[in-house]
Design a protein around this motif. Structure first.
Motif, short mmCIF file in Angstrom:
data_model
loop_
_atom_site.label_atom_id
_atom_site.label_comp_id
_atom_site.label_asym_id
_atom_site.label_seq_id
_atom_site.Cartn_x
_atom_site.Cartn_y
_atom_site.Cartn_z
N PRO A 174 -40.63 18.52 4.46
CA PRO A 174 -40.73 18.90 3.06
C PRO A 174 -41.40 20.26 2.86
N LEU A 175 -40.89 21.04 1.91
CA LEU A 175 -41.50 22.32 1.55
C LEU A 175 -42.31 22.10 0.29
N LYS A 176 -43.62 22.34 0.40
CA LYS A 176 -44.48 22.09 -0.74
C LYS A 176 -44.59 23.33 -1.62
N GLY B 266 -48.13 26.26 7.06
CA GLY B 266 -48.71 25.22 7.91
C GLY B 266 -50.05 24.73 7.41
N ALA B 267 -50.97 24.55 8.35
CA ALA B 267 -52.23 23.88 8.02
C ALA B 267 -53.31 24.84 7.55
N GLY B 268 -53.13 26.14 7.74
CA GLY B 268 -54.23 27.08 7.49
C GLY B 268 -54.31 27.56 6.06
N ALA B 269 -55.19 28.58 5.86
CA ALA B 269 -55.34 29.19 4.54
C ALA B 269 -54.05 29.92 4.20
N ARG C 164 -60.84 29.57 11.93
CA ARG C 164 -60.91 28.68 10.77
C ARG C 164 -59.65 28.80 9.92
N CYS C 165 -59.33 30.07 9.56
CA CYS C 165 -58.27 30.28 8.57
C CYS C 165 -56.89 29.83 9.06
N ALA D 270 -57.40 25.33 9.21
CA ALA D 270 -57.83 24.40 8.16
C ALA D 270 -57.68 25.03 6.78
N LYS D 271 -57.28 24.19 5.81
CA LYS D 271 -57.24 24.67 4.42
C LYS D 271 -58.66 24.77 3.88
N PRO D 272 -59.01 25.89 3.25
CA PRO D 272 -60.37 26.00 2.71
C PRO D 272 -60.60 25.05 1.54
#
Lengths: 277, 332
Positions: free
Chosen positions: B22-24, B285-288, B301-302, B305-307
């Motif tokens: 899925p594309l969010k 993906g999963a990052g910022a 970090r960026c 993980a999502k901030p």
């Protein structure tokens, strides 16, 4: 100094028919604007002020009802004069979606102006296409793409590259950043200032956005209902506008840098006719 | 924000099926609007701002799927509403003003009739009563001579008048929330100022809440109480308008402000464009979301993980790893 391009006392009237009656609409009434070498002239005004019609007359897409277009100080009269003018002056349109042929690869679209003006052989043309793409900050592989495969910002860069192919001295840009996102607009404006500085181009830059005009232009011409209401260096016109219309236009601009002052249209007097219960 | 907001959009995600999952287009976005308040949502093409608006009216086009904790409107969760319930809310309680009034109005019908139709769809009133209501709302939006000119077709009206008709159409059933999606974007500045003045008076005098979506940050202080900045489907910064504009704390908001010419700018102080372009949704993906163009990436970090939201003070929040680590000095 002789201006490279000048429209002198340009008048354009259109005739419309309504209910069997002929009406004359004066789209441009006696407008004179000239661009010197390396100068960026802004044409600003709201919808229907005649800025686009005037600029189209400068390049002969539209014919003036009266007045003269001058190229290097000489009146443009014959077909050969117009051809010479178009060799020197190029037009960039507002909407790159409609100004690029959807079935033509970018490389072909860029080479076309060279074919029209009979410049270079096949390999020279390919070289010029690569040069033009890099000039506007695009990579060479873009030449093999179709317009539909590019983003809006890339497409507007291609339109600019295409206008620059025959190395003109003047570019007429009609609202070329109005459809772009703010961050893409900043990229295109930065590119224009770089091109102007490195190629010594003159620009006639049409926009309804005074913030863009203030940023980019040396001189600004403010039009209203087909006439010039004010013109001068941007610092003067924006710092100390002389006409009420310019003052109203400036006051109507949303500007995040301005604090506390309400916009003209937001004052009760400017909020025409709204009656709330 | 008032203590009990009229609208709460909580952790809402809107996804479209893509080739690889899925594309969010809207990714875990939350916001709230108090009654009689205006929230300005700022973002560029592809930020998901229009899609969020469509979710507020239950008109996200198929195959888009809306999920999340809920869209709470006056205590009810609209996400759980049936199509029938939506019909009662849409147009009557929550109304929308679209970007292009030429496309939003029926070209073959006089403008007055279009308002009459909307009124009669939601209320059991006679045609004459509905016509009186049409004249009333046209008067409210400053449409001149409504009794006569309501018989005009959209093509006979100027762009500014058409947008007034579109707003009258939204007002016809007395909504409590108006969603305006780029409602002033194609208008001349003087007309734009008038339309914003009109929306502001609806808010101040009739207590209507407004969600005002725009790509132009310059409009935020004109009408907004709060602002939400969106980038690539994510909410990246939110807070009171003046706070966010005076102390922008997300690198994207800062980039946006540095990209926008103002009345004081000139070539002597060049704009600082944000390099590169908006990434494709499947590249985030999963990052910022802003990391591919960000000048102050926190390595390690960026990209993983999502901030989370970090408070900046004064009700102002930013979702940025750099800000969380180094504060305002780290992002400027």
């Amino acid at each position: 100094m002789t201006a490279i391009l000048e429209g002198r006392n340009i008048v354009k009237t259109f005739t419309t028919r309504r209910g069997g009656q002929k009406h004359e609409v004066r789209a441009v009434g006696d407008v004179t604007v000239a661009a010197d070498r390396g100068e960026i002239v802004g044409l600003v005004g709201e919808s229907g002020c005649g800025k686009t019609t005037f600029s189209r007359i400068l390049i002969g897409i539209e014919t003036a009802s009266s007045g003269t277009v001058l190229h290097d100080g000489k009146p443009v009269a014959t077909k050969a004069d117009w051809k010479a003018l178009r060799r020197d002056v190029q037009y960039v349109f507002q909407d790159p979606y409609t100004s690029l042929c959807p079935t033509m690869r970018i490389g072909e679209a860029l080479a076309e102006p060279l074919l029209v003006h009979g410049i270079g052989d096949k390999s020279e043309r390919a070289e010029r296409v690569r040069e033009a793409l890099s000039l506007v900050g695009l990579q060479g592989f873009i030449a093999d793409r179709l317009p539909s495969q590019l983003s809006g910002g890339q497409r507007q860069r291609v339109s600019l590259a295409r206008a620059l192919m025959i190395r003109p001295r003047v570019l007429i840009c009609d609202e070329i950043v109005s459809g772009l996102d703010v961050s893409v607009q900043a990229q295109v404006l930065t590119l224009l200032t770089e091109l102007q500085a490195s190629l010594g181009l003159s620009l006639i830059f049409i926009s309804h956005d005074l913030r863009v005009i203030r940023y980019l232009c040396d001189r600004v011409v403010v039009m209203y209902r087909g006439e010039i209401v004010e013109q001068g260096p941007v610092e003067r016109v924006f710092g100390a506008p002389e006409s009420d219309y310019t003052r109203g236009l400036l006051a109507a601009i949303p500007d995040h840098s301005r604090r506390g002052e309400p916009r003209l249209g937001l004052r009760p007097a400017g909020h025409e006719g709204a009656r709330l219960a | 924000m008032s203590a009990d907001p009229a609208l709460r959009f909580e952790h809402v995600t809107i996804a479209f099926p893509g080739a690889e999952g899925p594309l969010k287009v809207v990714n875990d976005v939350s916001f709230a609007v108090g009654s009689g308040q205006c929230l300005v949502i700022v973002g560029e093409s592809g930020s998901g701002k229009s899609m969020a608006c469509q979710a507020l009216l239950g008109i996200v086009p198929a195959p888009g799927a809306v999920s999340g904790q809920g869209i709470f409107w006056e205590g009810r969760d609209l996400l759980k509403s049936s199509a029938r319930d939506w019909m009662k809310v849409r147009g009557a309680e929550i109304a929308m003003v679209f970007q292009d009034p030429a496309a939003a109005l029926n070209p073959l019908m006089p403008v007055g009739r279009q308002i009459v139709d909307v009124v009669r769809a939601h209320r059991s009133v006679t045609r004459a009563e509905a016509e009186r209501r049409a004249i009333e709302v046209l008067n409210q939006v400053g449409f001149p001579e409504p009794e006569r000119r309501m018989r005009a077709y959209p093509i006979e009206l100027s762009g500014g008048l058409r947008q007034r008709v579109a707003i009258a159409l939204a007002l016809a059933c007395g909504p409590k929330l108006i969603v305006a999606d780029e409602a002033t974007t194609n208008l001349d500045v003087s007309i734009q100022a008038q339309i914003i003045g009109l929306l502001r008076s609806l808010k101040e005098e009739l207590g209507i809440s407004i969600v005002f979506v725009t790509h132009d940050l310059g409009l935020a202080p004109e009408i907004g109480d709060e602002v939400l900045v969106m980038y690539a489907g994510h909410a990246v910064e939110r807070g009171p308008v003046r706070e966010v504009l005076d102390r922008p704390s997300h690198p994207y908001t800062i980039g946006l402000l540095n990209s926008a010419p103002t009345l004081e700018s000139s070539r002597a102080h060049p704009l600082k464009p944000i390099p590169g372009q908006v990434p494709a949704l499947d590249e985030i993906g999963a990052g910022a979301p802003f990391r591919s163009r960000c000048p102050v990436v926190v390595s390690g970090r960026c990209d993983s993980a999502k901030p989370d939201w970090t408070a900046c003070g004064g009700g102002h929040f930013v979702a940025c790893h750099r800000f969380a680590q180094d504060g305002i000095g780290g992002v400027q």
